[in-house]
Design an enzyme around this catalytic site. Structure first.
Site, PDB file in Angstrom:
ATOM      1  N   ILE A  69      44.443  44.394  46.446  1.00  0.00           N
ATOM      2  CA  ILE A  69      44.382  43.006  46.002  1.00  0.00           C
ATOM      3  C   ILE A  69      43.275  42.282  46.740  1.00  0.00           C
ATOM      4  O   ILE A  69      43.201  42.331  47.968  1.00  0.00           O
ATOM      5  CB  ILE A  69      45.730  42.300  46.300  1.00  0.00           C
ATOM      6  CG1 ILE A  69      46.906  43.099  45.719  1.00  0.00           C
ATOM      7  CG2 ILE A  69      45.723  40.864  45.782  1.00  0.00           C
ATOM      8  CD1 ILE A  69      48.251  42.751  46.310  1.00  0.00           C
ATOM      9  N   CYS A  70      42.425  41.601  45.991  1.00  0.00           N
ATOM     10  CA  CYS A  70      41.368  40.792  46.594  1.00  0.00           C
ATOM     11  C   CYS A  70      41.903  39.370  46.726  1.00  0.00           C
ATOM     12  O   CYS A  70      41.957  38.624  45.749  1.00  0.00           O
ATOM     13  CB  CYS A  70      40.117  40.820  45.714  1.00  0.00           C
ATOM     14  SG  CYS A  70      38.751  39.900  46.436  1.00  0.00           S
TER      15      CYS A  70
END
Length: 117
Positions: A49-50
């Protein structure tokens, strides 16, 4: 588990997450990734996840005052409001920016296929 938000293409989906709490928590953020495939510009095929609160400063916004509940809420917000300007998946990001109907269709299909009960 995290639930897809109402009025998002992930609605009714149940997404499994892996949360690894490091020894130095809360001075280091937990590592969180999706185990359930999700069609999203800021989440890659490995489930990474960014999101700034998942990274330490100076690049990230993690603070020891944050907790896992806050992080899960932040992830749900990211699911509802992708950030196409900081993508992990460039093709999905440009689809989100330039052909949102197709993005919504694909995201709904993936949710039904992988996150349906």
């Amino acid at each position: 588990e995290i639930l897809g938000g109402v009025d998002t293409p992930y609605e009714k989906g149940i997404f499994n997450l892996e949360i690894i709490v490091p020894e130095r928590y809360p001075f280091e953020p937990p590592k969180i990734r999706f185990l359930t495939p999700i069609y999203h510009p800021n989440i890659d095929s490995a489930g990474r996840i960014c999101l700034d609160v998942l990274k330490l400063p100076p690049k990230g916004a993690w603070r020891p005052s944050l907790n896992i509940s806050t992080l899960l809420t932040s992830i749900q917000l990211l699911m509802a409001e992708p950030n196409p300007d900081d993508p992990l998946m460039a093709n999905i990001s440009s689809e989100y920016k330039y052909n949102k109907q197709l993005f919504l269709l694909n995201a709904r299909e993936w949710t039904e296929k992988y996150a349906g009960q």
